[in-house]
Design an enzyme around this catalytic site. Structure first.
Site, PDB file in Angstrom:
ATOM      1  CG  ASP A 166     -23.845 -11.119  23.910  1.00 29.12           C
ATOM      2  OD1 ASP A 166     -23.519 -10.915  25.077  1.00 29.12           O
ATOM      3  OD2 ASP A 166     -25.026 -11.304  23.552  1.00 29.12           O
ATOM      4  CD  GLU A 218     -23.730  -3.189  25.880  1.00 33.48           C
ATOM      5  OE1 GLU A 218     -24.190  -3.801  26.853  1.00 33.48           O
ATOM      6  OE2 GLU A 218     -22.591  -2.721  25.868  1.00 33.48           O
TER       7      GLU A 218
END
Ligand code: TRH
Length: 356
Positions: free
Chosen positions: A15, A260
């Site tokens: 994040d 990601e």
């Protein structure tokens, strides 16, 4: 425009990694004004620490709690508020937005996925009881999605020793010229011990660059000291800054990556990789992996398809490594295709245009 990005670090670094990469692109490439409010500032600072000072200073990094105080000075009311990965805005901050003379737009920045349905949901409004405009923004690989973050483009890294980050210079000097380099950044569930042992049976030299925490993870998963042949050398690097980790990925011949951000960087490095996707209880990760492989392998040869599907499902290297040269060619072609699709500037530019 003035942007406030809210970043809550649930676990891991992804994040913070995405928020930082987005913020640096918005400020240094697109002349936006950006603050990040983060509930784990030390982690964010660590990721950002290796960035050139001129780029680093352009982003205002603030603790989460500071968001409430800031808004009371109406001069800093943002034009855009990003809720990274659907985090909730602090109540006091939201209350401040409601009485501010200028109303911002709120963006729910979602997780990256290659699944086809995101094309239909990207950019849709998310009507709120409080009345402020809010939209879903889906990063993605397909046209008509939010795209991916491409900054900084890896080809700026050159191969000279001068570019080796200081923090890993000593370790990097231990790499053998005869060996292929494999970086490892995966979750504890990976069968890494067995995988490395099998790699040792291939009769080639491999230097394994274990990122921070991976050696401990490896010992825990095997439960006993791992016996590896001399062809396999294990090296451990400390937690490095994001730029430095990008550099490591660009220099290795094969990368094992996970969330990601590292997943995208491995693709931009133009090398074969294993995406150890974050395991979810409902097996949603299997659908996501399959959706990605459908796109990634669309134009690949059968040989590359078989090898990369096997590798990404953790089949042992002896099952697929003889196709590595073909996979290498495919990785270079995929990188070019990916950059071509993002030639408008990728996620950061699409976000700015969307808001504008
Ligand atoms: O840390 P991650 O596993 O984060 C993931 C993702 O956010 C995922 O979407 C989420 O569902 C899961 O957590 C809970 O992996 P990721 O996304 O690759 O992020 C790692 C970041 O850390 C990336 O920006 C690179 C950076 N990094 C460094 O800066 N230095 C390092 O030494 C290493 C190993 C990573």
């Amino acid at each position: 425009m003035r942007w406030d990005i809210f970043c809550q670090i649930v676990d891991n670094y992804g994040d913070a990694g995405i928020c930082w990469r987005l913020a640096r692109s918005l400020t240094s490439l697109h002349k936006q004004d950006v603050r990040i409010f983060c509930d784990d500032l030390p982690t964010l600072n660590l990721l950002a620490s290796g960035t050139e000072e001129t780029i680093r200073q352009k982003v205002d990094l603030q603790p989460w709690e500071a968001s409430c105080g800031h808004l009371r000075q109406s001069v800093t009311t943002p034009d855009v508020v990003i809720e990274a990965f659907g985090c909730d805005l602090p109540e006091q901050y939201l209350a401040g937005l409601l009485i501010a003379p200028k109303k911002p737009v709120i963006i729910n920045l979602e997780y990256l996925s290659a699944e086809p349905w995101i094309v239909d949901f990207h950019g849709k409004a998310s009507p709120q009881a409080h009345g402020l405009p809010k939209y879903f923004f889906f990063p993605g690989f397909q046209d008509k999605t939010g795209g991916i973050l491409i900054d900084p483009i890896p080809h700026r890294f050159n191969q000279t020793t001068a570019s080796i980050p200081k923090s890993i210079k000593d370790i990097w000097s231990q790499l053998r010229s005869s060996a292929s380099k494999i970086s490892v950044f995966c979750y504890p569930s990976a069968p890494l011990g067995k995988w490395l042992q099998d790699l040792g049976s291939l009769g080639r030299d491999f230097d394994i660059v274990l990122t921070h925490g991976q050696r401990e993870q490896l010992s825990l998963s095997t439960g006993r000291p791992l016996t590896l042949p001399p062809s396999i050398q294990l090296l451990t690097i400390p937690f490095v800054s994001q730029d430095e980790y990008d550099w490591v990925l660009s220099q290795c011949d094969f990368n094992i990556v996970r969330g990601e951000d590292s997943f995208v960087r491995a693709q931009l490095a133009g090398k074969p990789f294993i995406w150890h996707i974050y395991p979810q209880e409902d097996h949603a990760h299997e659908v996501k992996l399959e959706a990605f492989l459908d796109l990634y392998l669309e134009s690949a040869t059968d040989r590359v398809k078989t090898a990369s599907i096997a590798a990404m499902n953790w089949e042992l290297p002896s099952q697929w490594f003889d196709s590595i040269d073909d996979w290498n060619e495919h990785s270079k072609a995929w990188r070019i295709q990916l950059l071509q699709k993002q030639k408008d500037g990728g996620l950061a530019v699409r976000l700015v245009s969307f808001v504008a």
